[in-house]
Design an enzyme around this catalytic site. Structure first.
Site, PDB file in Angstrom:
ATOM      1  N   ASN A  12       0.882  -1.173   0.000  1.00 42.26           N
ATOM      2  CA  ASN A  12       0.000   0.000   0.000  1.00 42.26           C
ATOM      3  C   ASN A  12       0.916   1.219   0.000  1.00 42.26           C
ATOM      4  OD1 ASN A  12      -1.770   2.047   0.474  1.00 42.26           O
ATOM      5  ND2 ASN A  12      -2.725   1.142   2.272  1.00 42.26           N
ATOM      6  N   ARG A  64     -12.628  15.889   8.112  1.00 46.23           N
ATOM      7  CA  ARG A  64     -13.422  16.225   6.913  1.00 46.23           C
ATOM      8  C   ARG A  64     -14.872  16.498   7.300  1.00 46.23           C
ATOM      9  NH1 ARG A  64     -11.825  11.011   3.599  1.00 46.23           N
ATOM     10  NH2 ARG A  64     -10.021  10.727   4.938  1.00 46.23           N
ATOM     11  N   HIS A 113     -13.186   3.230   0.385  1.00 45.54           N
ATOM     12  CA  HIS A 113     -13.158   2.127   1.370  1.00 45.54           C
ATOM     13  C   HIS A 113     -13.809   0.853   0.812  1.00 45.54           C
ATOM     14  CE1 HIS A 113     -13.370   5.406   4.732  1.00 45.54           C
ATOM     15  NE2 HIS A 113     -12.107   5.052   4.541  1.00 45.54           N
ATOM     16  N   GLU A 120      -8.371  -5.265   4.978  1.00 45.90           N
ATOM     17  CA  GLU A 120      -8.218  -4.958   3.552  1.00 45.90           C
ATOM     18  C   GLU A 120      -7.018  -5.678   2.939  1.00 45.90           C
ATOM     19  OE1 GLU A 120      -8.712  -1.166   5.293  1.00 45.90           O
ATOM     20  OE2 GLU A 120      -9.565  -0.341   3.462  1.00 45.90           O
ATOM     21  N   ARG A 146      -2.621  -1.950  -3.395  1.00 44.03           N
ATOM     22  CA  ARG A 146      -3.855  -1.214  -3.127  1.00 44.03           C
ATOM     23  C   ARG A 146      -3.894   0.035  -4.015  1.00 44.03           C
ATOM     24  NH1 ARG A 146      -5.257   3.133   1.338  1.00 44.03           N
ATOM     25  NH2 ARG A 146      -7.473   3.265   0.882  1.00 44.03           N
TER      26      ARG A 146
END
Ligand code: AMP
Length: 403
Positions: A12, A240, A179, A384, A90
């Site tokens: 990743n 955010r 996601h 993941e 990823r």
């Protein structure tokens, strides 16, 4: 596990970091994992976690290639290098072009991934990691696993914005979600753990972490999700905003003179839990503060929960029936406080909190946290990296293709 079983390297690659894990094919747990960080700076380092110990060393060269080379040296030292059979990467955004995981065929494809305009902080870094891995392992299959792929089953009714159509047609402006690898894994695990019918099930997955999103999954396929063109839309996050009236941003710009870049920075980095609490972006810190009587921290978490409940309700409307709500991510897996506040508000959907069970589930455990069974609320830790390892093994022909 036979010592000769092939290994999958999962990478990743971020702009200044490179996370990795090494999985024996078909295994749930990695043999080793780690993180190279501060890439591009003189104090770049790599940490490798193996056999229960963490080994941290400085990195030279201090870039992504240095990280992959250090990883290669580690594999050789362990006698694992020859066993590495494929590398999985990823990728945050695959646009509309990549609707499932695929083999990286050539440099033109890496270039295409690296220049995807919708994840300008992430995709270029993925391309750098891919090129470093191709350089280190030229004979191996490289596989790209896209976070957006799971959301590509959404219909236009869910992914189109009500903007002039030319912006979708000409610029690709639509909702892509994020996601997705986590939502795919957690919805699959929810169906498996609860014994739901994979072809007749409705699940809402809440991935709650520093970034948060929720997804409606019908018969294992995404039909709606809270994130949009970028990971800014939807739930309240660490820094955010999630959903906000564009008119509010325009008003702030007019009043303060903030330009588009300034607004984007404010909405992405200075808002959410941090902006509202004026204390922290970290849910645990805010929970402790709320419990110690800090009113602003408590109110901030109430906003987080209210927005989440609103989304769970909205996403339920995309399903013929709600069988389960699944919680995952750092907050979803660990915060009994947030789960309790959320489930207490969802009686209209038939959810009923099990206080005792809820209090015992954290730290990587999975389990049911509602008294209600139709629908049921469950905690499912996400993984993941494992999904990336499995897709990579499948595409490299090391595991049978999924039916
Ligand atoms: P993630 O981005 O998935 O790593 O999640 C990070 C978020 O999980 C941060 O806001 C943490 O405060 C939160 N988190 C982790 N453990 C807990 C906990 N025990 N209680 C509340 N929040 C937690």
């Amino acid at each position: 596990m036979p010592t000769s079983s092939p290994l999958i390297l999962v990478i990743n690659s971020g702009s200044s970091s490179l996370k990795f894990a090494i999985y024996p094919v078909g295994e749930r747990q990695p043999l080793a994992s780690g993180l190279a960080e501060r890439l591009g700076q003189s104090d770049a380092s790599i940490r490798i976690d193996v056999d229960g110990t963490k080994n941290k060393n400085p990195l030279t060269p201090t870039n992504h290639q240095g990280a992959v080379d250090a990883l290669m040296a580690f594999l050789k030292e362990r006698g694992w290098f020859e066993r590495v059979a494929a590398v999985g990467h990823r990728v945050v955004n695959g646009g509309e072009r990549f609707t499932e995981s695929c083999i990286v065929t050539d440099d033109a494809m890496i270039e295409e991934i690296g220049t995807c305009p919708f994840a300008p902080l992430h995709n270029p870094a993925h391309a750098i990691g891919m090129r470093a891995a191709v350089h280190a392992f030229p004979a191996l299959k490289q596989v790209a696993v896209f976070d957006t792929a799971f959301h590509q089953t959404m219909k236009p009714e869910a992914y189109l914005y009500a903007l002039p159509r030319k912006y979708y047609r000409d610029l690709g402006v639509r909702r892509y979600g994020a996601h997705g690898t986590s939502h795919r894994y957690v919805s699959g695990e929810t169906i498996r753990l609860l014994g739901l019918d994979p072809n007749d099930s409705g699940v809402v997955v809440c991935h709650l972490g520093n970034g948060s999103s929720a997804t409606a999954v019908l018969n294992g396929k995404c039909v709606d999700t809270s994130m949009g063109l970028t990971p800014l839309e939807g739930l309240v996050m660490g820094t955010r905003t999630g959903d906000v009236d564009y008119g509010a941003l325009a008003y702030i710009a007019k009043k303060t003179g903030l330009d588009v870049d300034g607004l984007e920075k404010m909405a992405n980095r200075e808002s959410g839990l941090l902006g509202l609490s004026e204390l922290s972006n970290d849910c645990r810190t805010l929970t402790e503060a709320a419990q110690a009587g800090n009113h602003q921290a408590e109110e901030t978490l109430d906003v987080f929960v209210f927005r989440l409940c609103r989304y769970i309700g909205a996403l339920t409307a995309a399903l013929p029936r709600l069988d389960a709500v699944a919680f995952t991510g750092g907050i979803g897996e660990n915060s009994a406080y947030i789960r309790a506040k959320t489930l207490k508000r969802l009686s209209a959907l038939g959810l009923d909190l099990d206080e005792e069970a809820n209090a015992t589930i954290f730290g990587g455990k999975s389990g049911i946290v509602s008294r209600s069974r139709k629908p049921v609320a469950i905690v499912v830790p996400t993984d993941e990296e494992r999904v990336i390892a499995e897709d990579t093994a499948r595409l490299a022909g090391l595991l049978p293709a999924k039916a």
